[in-house]
Design an enzyme around this catalytic site. Structure first.
Site, PDB file in Angstrom:
ATOM      1  N   LEU A  65      36.680  -4.168  38.520  1.00 17.11           N
ATOM      2  CA  LEU A  65      37.160  -5.386  38.316  1.00 17.11           C
ATOM      3  C   LEU A  65      37.476  -5.414  36.820  1.00 17.11           C
ATOM      4  O   LEU A  65      38.776  -5.880  36.322  1.00 17.11           O
ATOM      5  CB  LEU A  65      36.480  -6.669  38.651  1.00 17.11           C
ATOM      6  CG  LEU A  65      36.268  -6.778  40.055  1.00 17.11           C
ATOM      7  CD1 LEU A  65      35.512  -8.203  40.419  1.00 17.11           C
ATOM      8  CD2 LEU A  65      37.425  -6.563  40.900  1.00 17.11           C
ATOM      9  N   ASP A 107      29.987  -2.300  28.377  1.00 17.72           N
ATOM     10  CA  ASP A 107      29.347  -1.704  29.655  1.00 17.72           C
ATOM     11  C   ASP A 107      28.244  -0.883  29.467  1.00 17.72           C
ATOM     12  O   ASP A 107      27.909  -0.793  28.151  1.00 17.72           O
ATOM     13  CB  ASP A 107      30.423  -0.933  30.363  1.00 17.72           C
ATOM     14  CG  ASP A 107      30.140  -0.871  31.891  1.00 17.72           C
ATOM     15  OD1 ASP A 107      30.915  -1.525  32.659  1.00 17.72           O
ATOM     16  OD2 ASP A 107      29.161  -0.465  32.360  1.00 17.72           O
ATOM     17  N   GLY A 167      29.524  -7.856  34.397  1.00 25.65           N
ATOM     18  CA  GLY A 167      28.627  -6.748  34.557  1.00 25.65           C
ATOM     19  C   GLY A 167      27.427  -7.077  35.489  1.00 25.65           C
ATOM     20  O   GLY A 167      26.862  -8.074  35.314  1.00 25.65           O
ATOM     21  N   TYR A 184      21.045  -9.555  46.579  1.00 27.55           N
ATOM     22  CA  TYR A 184      22.294  -9.749  45.817  1.00 27.55           C
ATOM     23  C   TYR A 184      22.690 -11.042  45.699  1.00 27.55           C
ATOM     24  O   TYR A 184      23.169 -11.529  44.700  1.00 27.55           O
ATOM     25  CB  TYR A 184      23.273  -8.457  46.395  1.00 27.55           C
ATOM     26  CG  TYR A 184      24.719  -8.720  45.615  1.00 27.55           C
ATOM     27  CD1 TYR A 184      24.882  -8.469  44.454  1.00 27.55           C
ATOM     28  CD2 TYR A 184      25.788  -9.128  46.363  1.00 27.55           C
ATOM     29  CE1 TYR A 184      26.190  -8.596  44.036  1.00 27.55           C
ATOM     30  CE2 TYR A 184      27.278  -9.322  45.751  1.00 27.55           C
ATOM     31  CZ  TYR A 184      27.085  -8.908  44.808  1.00 27.55           C
ATOM     32  OH  TYR A 184      28.503  -9.232  44.175  1.00 27.55           O
ATOM     33  N   LYS A 240      23.303 -14.066  42.612  1.00 26.03           N
ATOM     34  CA  LYS A 240      24.586 -14.672  42.313  1.00 26.03           C
ATOM     35  C   LYS A 240      24.424 -16.222  42.548  1.00 26.03           C
ATOM     36  O   LYS A 240      24.803 -17.014  41.641  1.00 26.03           O
ATOM     37  CB  LYS A 240      25.640 -14.035  43.393  1.00 26.03           C
ATOM     38  CG  LYS A 240      26.090 -12.876  42.953  1.00 26.03           C
ATOM     39  CD  LYS A 240      26.547 -12.460  41.852  1.00 26.03           C
ATOM     40  CE  LYS A 240      27.114 -11.138  41.563  1.00 26.03           C
ATOM     41  NZ  LYS A 240      27.522 -10.803  40.188  1.00 26.03           N
ATOM     42  N   SER A 264      36.729 -10.117  48.563  1.00 26.17           N
ATOM     43  CA  SER A 264      36.863  -8.796  48.475  1.00 26.17           C
ATOM     44  C   SER A 264      37.920  -8.393  47.740  1.00 26.17           C
ATOM     45  O   SER A 264      39.192  -8.413  48.196  1.00 26.17           O
ATOM     46  CB  SER A 264      37.097  -8.035  50.056  1.00 26.17           C
ATOM     47  OG  SER A 264      36.256  -8.765  50.971  1.00 26.17           O
TER      48      SER A 264
HETATM   49  N1  LIG Z   1      34.653  -6.111  43.755  1.00 28.47           N
HETATM   50  C1  LIG Z   1      34.469  -7.052  44.523  1.00 28.47           C
HETATM   51  O1  LIG Z   1      35.122  -7.394  45.405  1.00 28.47           O
HETATM   52  C2  LIG Z   1      33.498  -8.116  44.064  1.00 28.47           C
HETATM   53  C3  LIG Z   1      33.102  -9.226  45.308  1.00 28.47           C
HETATM   54  C4  LIG Z   1      32.268 -10.096  44.573  1.00 28.47           C
HETATM   55  C5  LIG Z   1      31.733  -9.966  43.712  1.00 28.47           C
HETATM   56  N2  LIG Z   1      32.045  -9.039  42.570  1.00 28.47           N
HETATM   57  C6  LIG Z   1      31.228  -9.020  41.268  1.00 28.47           C
HETATM   58  O2  LIG Z   1      32.326  -8.866  40.236  1.00 28.47           O
HETATM   59  C7  LIG Z   1      31.473  -8.010  39.431  1.00 28.47           C
HETATM   60  C8  LIG Z   1      32.411  -6.842  39.035  1.00 28.47           C
HETATM   61  O3  LIG Z   1      32.419  -6.083  40.403  1.00 28.47           O
HETATM   62  P1  LIG Z   1      32.924  -4.614  40.353  1.00 28.47           P
HETATM   63  O4  LIG Z   1      33.417  -4.342  41.793  1.00 28.47           O
HETATM   64  O5  LIG Z   1      34.087  -4.287  39.284  1.00 28.47           O
HETATM   65  O6  LIG Z   1      31.649  -3.877  40.136  1.00 28.47           O
HETATM   66  P2  LIG Z   1      31.379  -2.428  39.460  1.00 28.47           P
HETATM   67  O7  LIG Z   1      30.160  -2.037  39.853  1.00 28.47           O
HETATM   68  O8  LIG Z   1      32.524  -1.555  39.363  1.00 28.47           O
HETATM   69  O9  LIG Z   1      31.280  -2.954  37.810  1.00 28.47           O
HETATM   70  C9  LIG Z   1      30.073  -3.531  37.392  1.00 28.47           C
HETATM   71  C10 LIG Z   1      29.839  -2.768  35.813  1.00 28.47           C
HETATM   72  O10 LIG Z   1      28.542  -3.365  35.418  1.00 28.47           O
HETATM   73  C11 LIG Z   1      28.151  -2.389  34.768  1.00 28.47           C
HETATM   74  N3  LIG Z   1      26.605  -2.404  34.728  1.00 28.47           N
HETATM   75  C12 LIG Z   1      26.023  -2.169  35.672  1.00 28.47           C
HETATM   76  N4  LIG Z   1      24.457  -2.347  34.853  1.00 28.47           N
HETATM   77  C13 LIG Z   1      24.668  -3.053  33.667  1.00 28.47           C
HETATM   78  C14 LIG Z   1      23.839  -3.183  32.779  1.00 28.47           C
HETATM   79  N5  LIG Z   1      22.438  -3.220  32.668  1.00 28.47           N
HETATM   80  N6  LIG Z   1      24.243  -3.565  31.681  1.00 28.47           N
HETATM   81  C15 LIG Z   1      25.619  -3.562  31.250  1.00 28.47           C
HETATM   82  N7  LIG Z   1      26.315  -3.213  32.201  1.00 28.47           N
HETATM   83  C16 LIG Z   1      26.071  -2.880  33.502  1.00 28.47           C
HETATM   84  C17 LIG Z   1      28.434  -0.906  35.442  1.00 28.47           C
HETATM   85  O11 LIG Z   1      28.318  -0.158  34.907  1.00 28.47           O
HETATM   86  C18 LIG Z   1      29.956  -1.367  36.046  1.00 28.47           C
HETATM   87  O12 LIG Z   1      30.939  -0.704  35.130  1.00 28.47           O
HETATM   88  C19 LIG Z   1      30.100  -7.743  39.813  1.00 28.47           C
HETATM   89  O13 LIG Z   1      29.292  -8.650  39.202  1.00 28.47           O
HETATM   90  C20 LIG Z   1      30.095  -8.292  41.254  1.00 28.47           C
HETATM   91  O14 LIG Z   1      29.090  -8.756  41.612  1.00 28.47           O
HETATM   92  C21 LIG Z   1      32.881  -8.115  42.833  1.00 28.47           C
END
Ligand SMILES: NC(=O)c1ccc[n+]([C@@H]2O[C@H](COP(=O)([O-])OP(=O)(O)OC[C@H]3O[C@@H](n4cnc5c(N)ncnc54)[C@H](O)[C@@H]3O)[C@@H](O)[C@H]2O)c1
Length: 267
Positions: free
Chosen positions: A15, A34, A72, A136, A140, A165
């Site tokens: 995202l 990140d 993150g 998880y 949230k 999603s």
């Molecule tokens: N993609 C979806 O459909 C979706 C759905 C619901 C919620 N979300 C939420 O949106 C956010 C982004 O999702 P995404 O799909 O891009 O996930 P992703 O895993 O691709 O991105 C998350 C990023 O957080 C970073 N990260 C992890 N631990 C860390 C730390 N300790 N310090 C700093 N950075 C850290 C990772 O390196 C990664 O680049 C997340 O919080 C996720 O829970 C996403």
């Protein structure tokens, strides 16, 4: 207040990458953070590596920012120690850093998994209380409460997005209800950066015909999603049918090769 200096956490993720591309060049400063390495590629971008579990580093990270988009974290189910470190402590550290820095607003990436234990014949709103489906989802739900604490007690505007999603297109039947297109995701974040609110919880979902979520709170803030998963319904039904056939016969994935509809299969 117009946000000019924006921090994105989790900027190297799925995202974060979408947002980074859409927001590039539109603000005075886009601070991209990140735990994994990144490179600045556009005017106004600044790379700021940081582990969200490190409170002092997160405090420095937030300095000088008007708005934070907090993506993150760990986006899947895993053990407590990693959840506590990244999603729980990381989110507390982020809000505490935002408070010290006088940040105006935080957009928090919550998740539909905060309410994942509702049956799918229930229509939910952002006001529906959490029913997490996992550790998880619980992190949230906790994050939404952290957002409320810092909004009502410390005046940081907080918009929590219960993201469904977020995919290029829906790839299974469930996603026909939960899909958030990349463009609608950006539209929703833009609302978060400009709208007037104190603490709001909304769903991150496109205008899907089969949505389980009444997102009128987001619409009131100005969110106007333009995509609808229904456009992909036939494609998704074909994927689901093939998976069902592959499960039924010993030949597995070879069996559904010629079938694209239930009618073709049944003859
Ligand atoms: N993609 C979806 O459909 C979706 C759905 C619901 C919620 N979300 C939420 O949106 C956010 C982004 O999702 P995404 O799909 O891009 O996930 P992703 O895993 O691709 O991105 C998350 C990023 O957080 C970073 N990260 C992890 N631990 C860390 C730390 N300790 N310090 C700093 N950075 C850290 C990772 O390196 C990664 O680049 C997340 O919080 C996720 O829970 C996403």
């Amino acid at each position: 207040m117009t946000s000019k200096r924006i921090l994105i956490t989790g900027a190297a993720g799925r995202l974060g990458t979408i947002l980074r591309q859409s927001l590039a060049g539109r603000f005075e400063l886009l601070r991209l953070s990140d735990i994994v390495p990144m490179t600045a590629t556009a005017e106004g971008e600044q790379i700021a590596p940081c582990d969200l579990a490190d409170a002092a580093a997160v405090r420095d990270l937030c300095e000088g920012m008007d708005a934070v988009i907090h993506l993150g974290g760990i986006p899947y189910e895993t053990g407590w120690s990693e959840m506590l470190r990244t999603n729980i402590a990381g989110t507390v550290n982020l809000y505490e850093g935002a408070r010290h820095a006088g940040v105006d607003r935080v957009i928090f990436a919550s998740s539909n998994h905060a309410t994942g234990m509702y049956p799918n014949d229930r229509t939910l709103t952002g006001g529906s209380p959490p029913r997490p489906d996992s550790r998880y989802g619980l992190t949230k739900a906790f994050g939404e409460d952290v957002a409320a604490l810092y909004a009502y007690k410390h005046g940081i505007r907080s918009l929590c997005l219960r993201i469904g999603s977020c995919l290029p297109k829906p790839d299974n039947r469930r996603a026909l209800s939960t899909w958030l297109s990349h463009k609608d995701f950006v539209r929703l974040v833009e609302v978060g950066l400009t709208a007037d609110y104190v603490h709001e919880i909304v769903y991150g979902v496109s205008r899907n015909t089969r949505s389980w979520w009444d997102n009128s709170a987001a619409y009131r803030l100005g969110y106007e999603p333009l995509d609808n998963a229904e456009v992909y319904a036939a494609e998704v039904e074909s994927i689901e049918l093939k998976a069902e056939l592959a499960r039924l016969y010993q030949g597995g994935n070879f069996v559904p090769e010629e079938f694209t509809s239930r009618r073709e299969w049944l003859g």
